[in-house]
Scaffold this active site. Structure first.
Site, PDB file in Angstrom:
ATOM      1  N   LYS A   1       2.754  -1.826  -8.776  1.00  0.00           N
ATOM      2  CA  LYS A   1       3.991  -2.139  -9.054  1.00  0.00           C
ATOM      3  C   LYS A   1       4.921  -2.159  -8.275  1.00  0.00           C
ATOM      4  O   LYS A   1       5.915  -2.568  -9.172  1.00  0.00           O
ATOM      5  CB  LYS A   1       3.839  -0.047  -9.760  1.00  0.00           C
ATOM      6  CG  LYS A   1       5.092   0.200 -10.578  1.00  0.00           C
ATOM      7  CD  LYS A   1       5.140  -0.244 -11.549  1.00  0.00           C
ATOM      8  CE  LYS A   1       6.272  -0.656 -12.532  1.00  0.00           C
ATOM      9  NZ  LYS A   1       6.220  -1.705 -13.895  1.00  0.00           N
TER      10      LYS A   1
ATOM     11  N   ARG B   1       1.381   1.859  -6.222  1.00  0.00           N
ATOM     12  CA  ARG B   1       1.642   1.014  -4.928  1.00  0.00           C
ATOM     13  C   ARG B   1       0.494   0.131  -4.839  1.00  0.00           C
ATOM     14  O   ARG B   1       0.495  -1.525  -3.782  1.00  0.00           O
ATOM     15  CB  ARG B   1       2.021   1.674  -3.851  1.00  0.00           C
ATOM     16  CG  ARG B   1       3.126   1.929  -3.688  1.00  0.00           C
ATOM     17  CD  ARG B   1       3.445   3.216  -2.366  1.00  0.00           C
ATOM     18  NE  ARG B   1       4.696   1.719  -1.588  1.00  0.00           N
ATOM     19  CZ  ARG B   1       5.203   1.673  -1.791  1.00  0.00           C
ATOM     20  NH1 ARG B   1       6.142   2.322  -2.679  1.00  0.00           N
ATOM     21  NH2 ARG B   1       5.640   0.660  -0.967  1.00  0.00           N
TER      22      ARG B   1
ATOM     23  N   GLU C   1      -0.943 -11.316 -17.664  1.00  0.00           N
ATOM     24  CA  GLU C   1      -1.064 -10.168 -16.170  1.00  0.00           C
ATOM     25  C   GLU C   1      -2.197  -8.784 -16.506  1.00  0.00           C
ATOM     26  O   GLU C   1      -2.475  -8.696 -15.694  1.00  0.00           O
ATOM     27  CB  GLU C   1       0.141  -9.885 -15.730  1.00  0.00           C
ATOM     28  CG  GLU C   1       1.449  -9.036 -16.214  1.00  0.00           C
ATOM     29  CD  GLU C   1       2.368  -8.124 -15.850  1.00  0.00           C
ATOM     30  OE1 GLU C   1       2.455  -7.810 -14.775  1.00  0.00           O
ATOM     31  OE2 GLU C   1       3.309  -8.454 -16.365  1.00  0.00           O
TER      32      GLU C   1
ATOM     33  N   CYS D   1       1.356  -1.509  -0.161  1.00  0.00           N
ATOM     34  CA  CYS D   1       0.055  -0.290  -0.230  1.00  0.00           C
ATOM     35  C   CYS D   1       1.170   1.144   0.371  1.00  0.00           C
ATOM     36  O   CYS D   1       2.082   1.172   0.029  1.00  0.00           O
ATOM     37  CB  CYS D   1      -0.294  -0.076   1.174  1.00  0.00           C
ATOM     38  SG  CYS D   1      -1.700  -1.415   1.512  1.00  0.00           S
TER      39      CYS D   1
ATOM     40  N   LYS E   1       3.971 -11.388 -19.319  1.00  0.00           N
ATOM     41  CA  LYS E   1       2.953 -10.160 -20.123  1.00  0.00           C
ATOM     42  C   LYS E   1       1.655 -10.330 -19.894  1.00  0.00           C
ATOM     43  O   LYS E   1       0.703  -9.512 -20.008  1.00  0.00           O
ATOM     44  CB  LYS E   1       3.698  -9.776 -20.656  1.00  0.00           C
ATOM     45  CG  LYS E   1       3.940  -8.332 -21.611  1.00  0.00           C
ATOM     46  CD  LYS E   1       5.360  -7.274 -20.181  1.00  0.00           C
ATOM     47  CE  LYS E   1       5.261  -8.283 -18.545  1.00  0.00           C
ATOM     48  NZ  LYS E   1       6.243  -7.182 -18.119  1.00  0.00           N
TER      49      LYS E   1
ATOM     50  N   GLU F   1       8.656 -15.093 -19.995  1.00  0.00           N
ATOM     51  CA  GLU F   1       8.031 -13.454 -20.594  1.00  0.00           C
ATOM     52  C   GLU F   1       6.600 -12.784 -20.757  1.00  0.00           C
ATOM     53  O   GLU F   1       5.850 -12.395 -20.418  1.00  0.00           O
ATOM     54  CB  GLU F   1       9.282 -12.209 -20.856  1.00  0.00           C
ATOM     55  CG  GLU F   1       8.872 -10.788 -20.978  1.00  0.00           C
ATOM     56  CD  GLU F   1       8.471 -10.156 -19.044  1.00  0.00           C
ATOM     57  OE1 GLU F   1       8.556 -10.511 -18.677  1.00  0.00           O
ATOM     58  OE2 GLU F   1       8.557  -9.010 -19.741  1.00  0.00           O
TER      59      GLU F   1
ATOM     60  N   HIS G   1       8.403 -33.629 -22.904  1.00  0.00           N
ATOM     61  CA  HIS G   1       7.961 -33.516 -21.648  1.00  0.00           C
ATOM     62  C   HIS G   1       7.241 -33.354 -21.174  1.00  0.00           C
ATOM     63  O   HIS G   1       7.163 -33.260 -19.729  1.00  0.00           O
ATOM     64  CB  HIS G   1       9.425 -33.791 -21.334  1.00  0.00           C
ATOM     65  CG  HIS G   1      11.341 -33.555 -21.260  1.00  0.00           C
ATOM     66  ND1 HIS G   1      11.627 -34.876 -21.459  1.00  0.00           N
ATOM     67  CD2 HIS G   1      11.703 -33.024 -22.083  1.00  0.00           C
ATOM     68  CE1 HIS G   1      12.758 -34.947 -22.146  1.00  0.00           C
ATOM     69  NE2 HIS G   1      12.789 -33.838 -22.615  1.00  0.00           N
TER      70      HIS G   1
ATOM     71  N   ASN H   1       1.185  -0.645   5.697  1.00  0.00           N
ATOM     72  CA  ASN H   1       1.446  -0.449   4.609  1.00  0.00           C
ATOM     73  C   ASN H   1       2.828  -1.684   5.167  1.00  0.00           C
ATOM     74  O   ASN H   1       3.321  -1.571   5.715  1.00  0.00           O
ATOM     75  CB  ASN H   1       2.435  -0.275   3.678  1.00  0.00           C
ATOM     76  CG  ASN H   1       3.178  -0.771   2.413  1.00  0.00           C
ATOM     77  OD1 ASN H   1       2.344  -1.763   1.828  1.00  0.00           O
ATOM     78  ND2 ASN H   1       4.170   0.100   2.151  1.00  0.00           N
ATOM     79  N   GLY H   2       1.713  -2.956   4.847  1.00  0.00           N
ATOM     80  CA  GLY H   2       2.680  -4.761   5.039  1.00  0.00           C
ATOM     81  C   GLY H   2       1.652  -5.750   5.563  1.00  0.00           C
ATOM     82  O   GLY H   2       0.548  -5.126   5.438  1.00  0.00           O
TER      83      GLY H   2
ATOM     84  N   TRP I   1      -3.402  -2.393  -1.456  1.00  0.00           N
ATOM     85  CA  TRP I   1      -3.806  -3.264  -1.944  1.00  0.00           C
ATOM     86  C   TRP I   1      -3.281  -4.562  -1.039  1.00  0.00           C
ATOM     87  O   TRP I   1      -2.802  -4.521  -0.042  1.00  0.00           O
ATOM     88  CB  TRP I   1      -1.665  -3.061  -2.331  1.00  0.00           C
ATOM     89  CG  TRP I   1      -2.057  -4.715  -3.241  1.00  0.00           C
ATOM     90  CD1 TRP I   1      -2.417  -4.705  -4.700  1.00  0.00           C
ATOM     91  CD2 TRP I   1      -1.473  -6.360  -3.293  1.00  0.00           C
ATOM     92  NE1 TRP I   1      -2.052  -6.135  -5.573  1.00  0.00           N
ATOM     93  CE2 TRP I   1      -1.247  -7.401  -3.643  1.00  0.00           C
ATOM     94  CE3 TRP I   1      -1.174  -6.354  -1.263  1.00  0.00           C
ATOM     95  CZ2 TRP I   1      -1.372  -8.615  -4.344  1.00  0.00           C
ATOM     96  CZ3 TRP I   1      -0.639  -7.833  -1.523  1.00  0.00           C
ATOM     97  CH2 TRP I   1      -0.400  -8.814  -2.778  1.00  0.00           C
TER      98      TRP I   1
HETATM   99  C1  F6R Z   1       6.037  -7.541 -14.992  1.00  0.00           C
HETATM  100  C2  F6R Z   1       5.852  -7.065 -13.341  1.00  0.00           C
HETATM  101  C3  F6R Z   1       6.313  -7.355 -12.107  1.00  0.00           C
HETATM  102  C4  F6R Z   1       8.038  -6.967 -11.927  1.00  0.00           C
HETATM  103  C5  F6R Z   1       8.105  -7.482 -10.332  1.00  0.00           C
HETATM  104  C6  F6R Z   1       8.778  -7.153  -9.656  1.00  0.00           C
HETATM  105  O1  F6R Z   1       5.791  -6.948 -15.527  1.00  0.00           O
HETATM  106  O2  F6R Z   1       6.676  -6.410 -13.247  1.00  0.00           O
HETATM  107  O3  F6R Z   1       7.080  -9.239 -12.582  1.00  0.00           O
HETATM  108  O4  F6R Z   1       9.083  -7.515 -12.204  1.00  0.00           O
HETATM  109  O5  F6R Z   1       7.266  -7.031  -9.176  1.00  0.00           O
HETATM  110  O6  F6R Z   1       9.521  -6.151  -9.005  1.00  0.00           O
HETATM  111  P1  F6R Z   1      10.881  -4.745  -8.920  1.00  0.00           P
HETATM  112  O7  F6R Z   1      11.522  -4.954 -10.498  1.00  0.00           O
HETATM  113  O8  F6R Z   1       9.830  -3.328  -9.381  1.00  0.00           O
HETATM  114  O9  F6R Z   1      11.894  -5.197  -8.478  1.00  0.00           O
END
Ligand code: F6R
Length: 607
Positions: free
Chosen positions: A602, A27, A486, A2, A483, A479, A502, A98-99, A74
């Site tokens: 994020k 956040r 998500e 948060c 992507k 990746e 496999h 937050n936490g 969050w």
């Molecule tokens: C996916 C994404 C997340 C971050 C992960 C690590 O698109 O953005 O998987 O890569 O949460 O975040 P950071 O780089 O801030 O440690």
């Protein structure tokens, strides 16, 4: 994860708190709330969902008061509704958090036994009641807060306010970041310096176990035992403006298009294109002297590290152990004194990555980090940092941070190879020249947007997608799947192409497209064999390759995306672009919230 804010100000603070929360919405965006004290009255407004809902609520029912706290959530404990939104109240106490309070269940049970009633399902409310319980023992507010803090286990950043105390906010940190901002006759508290940037750039970061007593005219910081501690005041370089989308529909689209520029800046930071050499940037360890590199990160940053592993091992003959940080932190890996640790994080605040860093600190190995936010906790706790020059990344799905992380890793691999003597001077110059072409190539890759948009319309009709790749295209397959799921919520899996037979080959039918990432490299033919296996079972293939690959691929495809021909070391960066665009346009067709997909945040500052 948060975001929290507190202001002891001179003018009405509610609008300022909302302004700061806008900078913290990355956040979390499940709910938001503000509380102020106005002439002895504790008031609060909360709203489920994004901050805009809180703004509407405040427009209808404004809050006065020159002291206040705010929160963007969050959800961890309790569904994201208004009742669970912060601030939480208990008697005269208001609190944002937050936490995760890990011992909240036992604290809650004890408080209920003492007659306290809970109005929310959150772990935060126990902290508010704990402080109230201490106040009832006739302790003054500061001591009551300190006594309550001593009972908490887990990770927290807290801001606490008291009815009857219009010149006092207590901030406390154990885990998630917390910054105190110094103003003129005003003081601020925020989850990061960017939240406070419009008000001040004079920042003091609290350290774990610290708690701060904040008044309009200054503050004091204490450790958990109540001893005064000194923490440095720094000038933050956090940008004060809210980054906007320009002419793009989403931040993610804008950030995808920024990549030629930010990758160029990042590469130029590490490589000298004139002399064809890796620049002599400072490293906290000597690449020639170490025998292993241990890399940990989460999510997309981890996948960047996985590409880096191929580069370090191939060019510098440097063995790399790579782990997702949530596993590394607990698996008690023995680290040789001749090794070094590297962490990768856009935010620099990811809880698991930070915990892994601290494990390596205890093991006594030199620590460096590839970070985008230079004032983050991970940056501050590293012996040296390798910045990515991506600029603020707002879209929750990482795009430009990923390609900038790849750019740093490629540059470090060249530097390591030169230091270890595994490439000649000419070899170094060739790799630097090849990397210097990357910005131009990714600019050309952006021109694939119309074809990819058309393909995305079709992809949005499927429920499951498989991504395959070998070598550095294997992390790209992971990746691509990450992507897509998500932001479009389509189920997707990434696999090493050689692993197909496999297990995952059992899934192949006409209902699951298979996206194959295969530049025409040393193992291209092996990947073609895997495509044949897919085609033989009626699978639909979408091939992402270069012109040479398209010429040599002897399978029928649903579509072939031809990216610009790229040298081997630049290929993963160039191939990242179509993967990002495919996920982006698919999500747009699905009508999802591209920049703030459901359930995500994020910056992941909890385990
Ligand atoms: C996916 C994404 C997340 C971050 C992960 C690590 O698109 O953005 O998987 O890569 O949460 O975040 P950071 O780089 O801030 O440690």
């Amino acid at each position: 994860m948060c975001g929290i804010v507190g202001i002891v100000g001179r003018a009405p603070v509610a609008p300022l708190i909302v302004d700061a929360l806008k900078r913290l919405e990355y956040r979390g965006y499940d709910s938001a709330g503000v509380a102020t004290i106005d002439h002895g009255r504790l008031g609060r407004r909360r709203a489920e969902g994004k901050l805009v809902n809180l703004e509407r609520r405040l427009a209808d029912e404004p809050l006065d008061g020159t002291i206040g706290i705010g929160h963007t959530r969050w959800a961890t404990h309790g569904v994201p509704n208004e009742t669970n939104a912060h601030p939480h109240f208990s008697g005269d106490v208001a609190i944002v958090h937050n936490g995760i309070i890990e011992n909240f269940a036992e604290l809650r049970a004890a408080l209920i036994a003492d007659g306290y009633e809970f109005s929310s399902q959150t772990d935060t409310e126990v902290v508010a009641h704990l402080v109230t319980r201490e106040l009832k023992k006739e302790l003054p507010p500061v001591e009551a807060a300190h006594a309550a803090l001593r009972e908490l286990e887990g990770a927290f950043a807290l801001a606490i306010m008291f009815r009857g105390e219009e010149d006092l906010i207590i901030g406390a940190r154990n885990g998630p970041p917390l910054a105190v901002g110094h103003g003129e006759g005003e003081m601020y508290l925020g989850s990061d310096a960017i939240a406070l940037a419009p008000f001040t750039n004079a920042i003091t970061y609290l350290e774990d176990g610290d708690w701060a007593v904040i008044h309009r005219d200054g503050m004091e910081i204490f450790d958990i035992d109540g001893n005064r501690v000194e923490r440095q005041k720094r000038q933050s370089v956090g940008t004060s403006y809210l980054v906007d989308k320009g002419n793009y529909r989403h931040f993610m689209e804008k950030e995808i298009h920024e990549q030629p520029e930010v990758v160029s800046h990042t590469l130029a930071h590490y490589l000298d294109f004139t002399t064809g050499a890796a620049k002599p940037f400072e490293t906290p360890f000597d690449f020639a002297a170490i025998d292993r590199l241990s890399v940990s990160a989460c999510g997309t940053a981890y996948l960047a590290g996985l590409v880096g592993k191929y580069w370090f091992e191939r060019y510098a003959r440097l063995p790399v152990d790579i782990d997702v940080a949530s596993e590394f932190r607990y698996r008690e890996m023995p680290l040789s004194q001749k090794s070094a640790a590297l962490f990768i994080s856009q935010s620099g605040e990811t809880a698991d990555t930070l915990a892994s860093l601290r494990y390596c600190r205890r093991e006594g190995v030199p620590i460096s980090a590839i970070v985008n936010v230079r004032e983050s906790t991970i940056a501050r706790e590293s012996d040296g940092i390798f910045p990515t020059l991506a600029g603020p990344e707002i879209g929750v799905a990482s795009t430009k941070a990923f390609t900038c992380q790849l750019s740093v890793l490629a540059s470090l691999a060249v530097r390591a190879a030169a230091a270890r003597g595994t490439i000649t001077r000419e070899g170094e110059a060739a790799l630097v020249r090849q990397l210097s072409e990357t910005p131009k190539l990714i600019n050309q890759a952006l021109k694939l947007a119309p074809q990819i948009e058309k393909l995305a319309r079709e992809l949005s009709l499927y429920k499951d997608v498989l991504y395959l790749g070998r070598d550095t295209s294997y992390p790209l397959a992971l990746e691509g799947a990450l992507k897509l799921k998500e932001i479009s919520y389509i189920h997707a899996e990434g696999y090493a192409a050689g692993e197909l037979k496999h297990g995952p080959i059992a899934l192949i039918d006409e209902k699951m497209p298979v996206i194959v990432i295969a530049p025409h490299d040393r193992i291209f033919d092996k990947t073609v064999s895997n495509m044949q296996e897919v085609a033989a079972r009626g699978g639909k293939i979408i091939l992402i390759t270069d012109a040479e690959g398209a010429r040599h691929a002897t399978v029928e495809t649903l579509d072939t995306i031809i990216v610009p021909d790229a040298p081997e070391i630049a290929a993963p960066i160039v191939h990242a672009l179509p993967i990002q665009m495919l996920a982006y346009y698919t999500a747009v067709f699905m009508g999802t919230d591209v920049d703030q997909p459901r359930n995500l945040a994020k910056s992941v500052t909890v385990e």
